[in-house]
Design an enzyme around this catalytic site. Structure first.
Site, short mmCIF file in Angstrom:
data_model
loop_
_atom_site.label_atom_id
_atom_site.label_comp_id
_atom_site.label_asym_id
_atom_site.label_seq_id
_atom_site.Cartn_x
_atom_site.Cartn_y
_atom_site.Cartn_z
N GLY A 1 0.81 -1.21 0.00
CA GLY A 1 0.00 0.00 0.00
C GLY A 1 0.85 1.25 0.00
N GLY A 2 0.40 2.23 0.82
CA GLY A 2 1.08 3.52 0.85
C GLY A 2 2.55 3.40 1.21
N GLY B 1 22.93 9.17 -32.88
CA GLY B 1 22.42 9.97 -31.78
C GLY B 1 22.95 9.47 -30.45
N ALA B 2 23.18 8.18 -30.36
CA ALA B 2 23.66 7.61 -29.10
C ALA B 2 25.04 8.15 -28.74
CB ALA B 2 23.68 6.09 -29.18
#
Lengths: 702, 495
Positions: B158-159, B393-394
């Site tokens: 849960g939280g 681009g890499a």
């Protein structure tokens, strides 16, 4: 044949594959070799020599060539492109892909390389083409000098049966036996025992027809795959034999010398592991008798170049001719150490046609030399199964005096499945055997090899074994002394204390260091170094209560109430850990150290896993849930990297305990893997011809 | 006064009062306490007892908080106690955590949470939810101010799972810790899925599949000992420099093995970890997320005693290409290093971004941009070594010169180009016959470090065995580097 077999049913017989010379390939001489021979620059030999080999021996040959002012050409397979022997050579030619039959045994490509580079002579090293008469013939046809004996000598000595007849004719002692080719029929129930010198000799057990056939099939298959010949030779079995060989050197003018013997009895699976020169066993008379017979044989076949005549010597110093190796042997450095001769230089001189410079009486025995073959293999699996990997760290002990290391690898090199797994030949010498042995101990302790499993634990155990030190050795030394297999160094209670104390001291110095920050002002101003460390050290299922206190670099460690004093530099980055334990200097190695307290130390050659925990952590560890280890009886994993030769089962089959499941071949050695229990085969994860890595799942049982 | 004194004593007797002050001190005292408690809980039994206890109040509630020192360096710790209401979070529990977090931020010291909590305390209702939010807010406020580490030591549901997710590093204990939004029972009732706790939220799941956890350890003790070790890599706060420890490994040590590590065939793989361990002090590398997105390697090491963050493409896995998971993994690590003054070393061997529908549909453009963003905004010392491929681009992304790389080296085996020879020739000379010849020309012209070096995009082409020596020297120089980005409320990284 049948009659012979009947008479010998109760005798033990030697079963030998023809061409029993093993193909070891590897190897740089990174050492200060002390030769007494002079390199006469006026004596013109060759301008350029091609070395048709790789590894250690290629580097060894190149070293001498450089001293003699000869240019060198290396050949290499594509995976060896950045190997040491390639870097060392003046020129290098790629002769094909990794498998040896496509590169180092590829005569067409090597002949091309010779033409392309204009090499005048070829040194074949050992293994590969060194005893290939076809190759020698092709060289002769193109007027290139083969640095080795003439074709007819290679031919005569190449066939075990023929060489035996020749030796007999030259009045050399031979083993009584059946001098012909054995046709093995499946009805024969043989009792055969192999000895010495060749991995293709197979031991068969009595009265086990099934196992006999199994082994026979393996041996003849191996022989066929390696040499293209599955004939077998049967000889009388020599009890408690020693393997002693005589180095001979002959020129083209009828001169021949014997350069004393080498004792090569320490073997595993018929491959030599530790060699020494001279032998502790021979007296001057026997030595001379053997030497003279060896020279007789060499002269009988008009031998030129360096060669080795191998003998079996029984406990009564009767010696029998075994075979002659028409090449430079792996273990030649020990002969060089005691005689001062550079054998490679002599081979090159002889090949050019120069007469020998030495007389028999000029050949000395100076001191004692011992060679350990350091292999990338796991000594805990039948005294050594090959391992592969990248040498992430590698440091030879050449800073020590009178140590010679012949190797062909360096840090970062790969030990691959394609070639012999030899890492190096470690040679030490001294005025006496004891001195040479003591140096060997130190050299093995200072040898740093990381990234592959190696056989240093076994080597160090052998050279410190009381029976080896006494000189009472035979070719059965390893199976006799370690009938259950090699289990590593067995700790005495004092050794245990030393190890535990060193581990504890190392742990404390690492803990102390992790509290030292440089230039950081936010560390607590009240220093809190503990005076006393209460620790618990676990080693081999035993647990020790340890108290450590420090003064400077000396730790006083109380192990179960006994005080041990350990001091050292405690350099935590160094692979070597030189310490003084109770005033005895020792060199340990730290292989790994992690945050969880696990430390792996190499102590007296063997690696020990130690866990050092604070007393509290140790008590709490008892509360940790135990992890259930994987059930290994129902899974079969590959014990080493290699290729699958045959898989004898399929899913659904029922196998009996001990039944063969599959055969793995690595470095030309076949290993039969058997079922650990009777069960049904659940799944098969490999097929014949596939390459597998160590630990790969092969077959799963139910 | 007497009353206060006796109260204090009773609290102390219930082993709650700030006992964790010593959790991480050398004695490990609290480890024992923790385990004893667990054992006792098991003996007493849960069920009915717990329901009875709902109306009780336990001194100190279900969390232990305090501060202490690890190897002399300050740290704040809270440890949730599963034996009290299943470690559930009450208002008081939250307040205690908030209190130490506030102080940690004020004095500038890391916060370590030992999480073992079943979630909100249902009996307290909204008060418990408010407590969660208070902690979340502080997690966010502390993010980038002090390092925050979560060690999951039991089932967290849960939280309770969000606070660890907001912290910098989440570590787990194998076989005994779980993280999930809801447990298997609720999963069954909602989606009709049959799944075990371990499959749903065990250490294996989160370290290999979801990427929620950064590493898992064998057991509680192993985890705590490793955490102590890890703590030594971290600076205390964003105001402190990366720590420098005493180092026995010579900074000018040559690493001969590196000269032969990159294979001649550009398609053959090698292990980037061999390079990293080769150059790092004492071969020590604390890898972060070793089992997740293995085509990129990230973790901490030391160079001449100084902590560095290392990012490397891993040619052994998927050729070391950048995909969604590896970009996100790399980006988060780079941002942590940048936030806490840890220099970044980048080892580049990247053939490009992984193409294909699954990647495009998954948003590789957006996720790849995160890594680009992270490297570009980083102002800590950045040293880049191109070991082999740096394509397209890499190349730009992997801490190139253009993204303010301080020192960019190339090994002789480097290939800085728009793409590999084969692909390039197929595009430029489409349909032409002499492609093999063109390919050779392309390799000659582009597949080497020279075009980049002559333009200054690579500072030097170096002998690989000297890499450690050079990096140590450069780090020494760059230690006083000062660079600031323009003022902004915060940047808008493509989340």
């Amino acid at each position: 044949m049948a009659a012979y077999m009947i008479t010998s049913t109760l005798r033990r017989v030697l079963l030998v594959a023809k061409h029993a010379s093993f193909q070891s390939r590897c190897c740089v001489a990174s050492s200060r070799v002390q030769y007494s021979t002079v390199y006469d620059s006026n004596e013109k030999t060759f301008d350029k020599i091609l070395i048709a080999n790789r590894g250690e021996i290629a580097c060894r040959v190149m070293k001498t060539c450089k001293k003699m002012g000869i240019k060198t050409v290396a050949v290499h397979s594509d995976v060896d492109a950045s190997a040491v022997h390639v870097k060392m050579a003046d020129e290098a030619v790629c002769v094909g892909p990794a498998p040896t039959n496509k590169s180092y045994l590829n005569m067409d490509a090597i002949m091309d390389a010779i033409r392309k580079t204009g090499s005048q002579a070829v040194h074949p090293g050992y293994g590969f083409l060194s005893e290939n008469k076809e190759f020698a013939k092709r060289l002769a046809a193109e007027d290139v000098v083969f640095i080795g004996p003439d074709t007819h000598a290679i031919h005569a000595m190449g066939d075990k049966i023929e060489s035996k007849l020749l030796a007999k004719a030259a009045n050399v002692n031979v083993i009584p036996g059946f001098d012909g080719v054995v046709e093995v029929s499946y009805t024969v129930n043989m009792v055969v025992l192999a000895t010495t010198f060749c991995k293709f000799m197979i031991v068969l057990a009595t009265n086990q027809t099934g196992s006999t056939f199994n082994s026979f099939r393996l041996s003849s298959q191996e022989a066929a795959s390696s040499f293209g010949d599955d004939r077998l030779l049967i000889e009388k079995f020599v009890d408690n034999p020693r393997h002693i060989e005589i180095q001979v050197l002959a020129d083209k003018h009828g001169n021949a010398l014997w350069l004393n013997e080498r004792e090569c009895s320490i073997q595993r699976r018929n491959q030599k592991v530790v060699e020494e020169a001279p032998s502790t066993f021979l007296d001057p008379e026997t030595r001379r008798a053997m030497g003279e017979q060896a020279v007789q044989l060499a002269k009988a076949v008009q031998y030129s170049s360096a060669g080795t005549v191998e003998f079996l010597v029984d406990s009564n110093k009767n010696f029998y001719f075994l075979e002659m190796n028409t090449r430079l042997q792996v273990e030649h450095p020990i002969t060089e150490c005691i005689t001062g001769l550079d054998l490679v230089q002599q081979m090159i001189r002889v090949a050019k046609g120069f007469p020998l410079l030495h007389k028999q009486e000029d050949i000395p025995i100076n001191g004692w030399a011992i060679e350990s073959r350091v292999y990338a293999e796991d000594p805990y699996k039948s005294f050594g199964l090959p391992s592969i990997g990248r040498l992430s760290q590698y440091q030879e002990p050449i800073h020590l005096p009178k140590v010679r290391v012949d190797s062909g690898i360096q840090e970062g090199s790969d030990i691959s499945i394609y070639y012999d797994p030899m890492i190096s030949k470690l040679v030490t010498y001294g005025a006496t055997r004891a001195e040479a042995l003591q140096r060997m101990e130190a050299a093995l302790d200072n040898y740093v090899i990381r990234g592959v499993t190696h056989n240093i634990p076994l080597l160090r155990e052998i050279i410190t074994h009381p029976r080896f030190i006494s000189g009472d050795i035979t070719t059965n030394f390893l199976p006799e002394e370690y009938p259950e297999g090699f289990k590593g160094h067995q700790l005495t209670s004092e050794g245990r204390r030393e190890l535990v104390a060193t581990a504890a001291a190392l742990y404390v110095s690492a803990q102390l260091r992790s509290q030292r920050f440089l230039g950081n002002l936010r560390v607590s101003t009240t220093p809190q170094e503990q005076r006393q460390w209460e620790l618990c050290v676990e080693l081999e299922k035993g647990s020790h209560t340890v108290a450590v206190s420090r003064s400077g670099s000396t730790f006083t460690v109380e192990v179960d109430g006994v005080t041990v004093e350990v001091s050292g530099e405690w350099n935590l980055a160094s692979a070597l850990l030189p310490v003084t334990i109770n005033r005895t200097p020792r060199v340990l190695q730290c292989l790994s150290r992690d945050a969880g307290g696990d430390i792996t130390l190499q102590y007296l050659g063997t690696q020990f896993k130690v866990r050092v925990l604070s007393q509290l952590v140790s008590t709490l560890s008892a509360h940790m849930p135990e992890k259930v280890p994987e059930d290994t009886s129902s899974i079969l994993r590959s014990p080493m990297p290699g290729s699958v030769v045959a898989v004898s089962v399929k899913p659904g089959d029922v196998v009996a305990e001990g039944q063969e499941i599959c055969v793995i071949e690595a470095m030309k050695m076949q290993n039969s893997l058997i079922a650990a229990k009777a069960a049904k085969v659940k799944s098969v994860h490999c097929k014949a011809g596939e390459t597998v890595g160590e630990g790969d799942l092969l077959v799963q049982l139910e | 006064y007497t009353h206060i004194y006796t109260h204090r004593q009773s609290v102390a007797q219930s082993e709650v009062q700030e006992q964790s002050r010593r959790w991480y001190s050398v004695s490990h005292l609290s480890v024992q306490e923790r385990i004893d408690r667990k054992r006792n809980a098991a003996l007493i039994g849960g069920g009915q007892k717990r329901i009875d206890a709902q109306h009780k109040r336990f001194a100190g509630d279900s969390v232990v908080t305090g501060q202490g020192r690890i190897n002399g360096r300050l740290v704040y710790v809270f440890s949730q106690d599963f034996t009290v209401f299943g470690g559930s979070l009450s208002g008081a529990h939250a307040q205690k955590i908030c209190k130490i977090m506030d102080q940690a931020m004020m004095v500038g010291a890391p916060v370590i949470g030992l999480n073992d909590s079943g979630g909100a305390r249902i009996q307290e209702g909204v008060e418990s939810l408010a407590g969660y939010a208070d902690i979340f807010l502080r997690n966010v406020m502390a993010s980038g101010v002090v390092p925050q580490i979560s060690l999951i030591m039991g089932p967290c549901a849960g939280g309770a799972v969000y606070s660890p997710a907001l912290t910098d590093f989440t570590f787990m204990v194998k076989d005994t810790s779980y993280l999930f939004i809801t447990g298997p029972d609720v999963v069954k009732s909602v989606t009709n899925e049959d799944v075990t706790q371990e499959e749903l939220g065990g250490a294996k799941t989160h370290t290999a599949v979801s990427g929620v956890a950064h590493r898992a350890f064998e057991n509680d003790i192993d985890a705590l000992l490793n955490l102590r070790n890890f703590f030594n890599f971290l600076p205390l706060s964003n105001q402190d420099p990366a720590p420098v420890t005493e180092c026995h490994d010579p900074s000018d040590r040559l690493v001969p093995g590196l000269d032969t590590i990159v294979p001649f065939e550009t398609t053959k793989a090698y292990d980037m970890l061999d390079i990293i361990q080769g150059i790092a002090d004492e071969r020590e590398f604390f890898e972060i997320m070793p089992n997740y997105a293995k085509n990129i390697v990230v973790g901490f090491a030391r160079m001449n005693g100084r902590t560095v963050g290392i990012v490397g493409n891993q040619p052994k896995v998927a050729s070391g290409c950048l995909d969604i998971n590896s970009s996100v993994k790399g980006a988060r690590f780079v941002r942590f290093c940048d936030a806490f003054n840890i220099p970044i070393l980048t080892f580049v061997d990247v053939p490009g971004f992984l193409p294909g529908t699954s990647q495009e549909y998954g948003g590789i453009i957006r996720h790849g941009a995160k890594l680009l963003f992270a490297f570009a905004e980083a102002t800590v010392p950045k040293i880049t070594i191109i070991t082999r491929k740096a394509y397209g681009g890499a190349y730009d992304v992997m801490s190139s010169k253009h993204l303010r790389g301080d020192v960019n080296y190339a090994w002789p085996s480097a290939e800085v180009a728009v793409m590999g020879a084969k692909g390039a020739v197929q595009i430029i000379f489409r349909g032409k016959s002499n492609q093999a010849e063109q390919e050779a020309e392309y390799v000659e012209k582009f597949a080497n470090p020279f075009p980049a070096a002559v333009r200054g995009f690579v500072d030097d082409i170096i002998v690989p065995s000297t890499t450690r020596k050079r990096i140590c020297r450069d780090l020494e120089v760059l230690a006083s580097k000062k660079q600031t980005n323009p003022w902004k409320k915060h940047a808008n990284i493509p989340l």
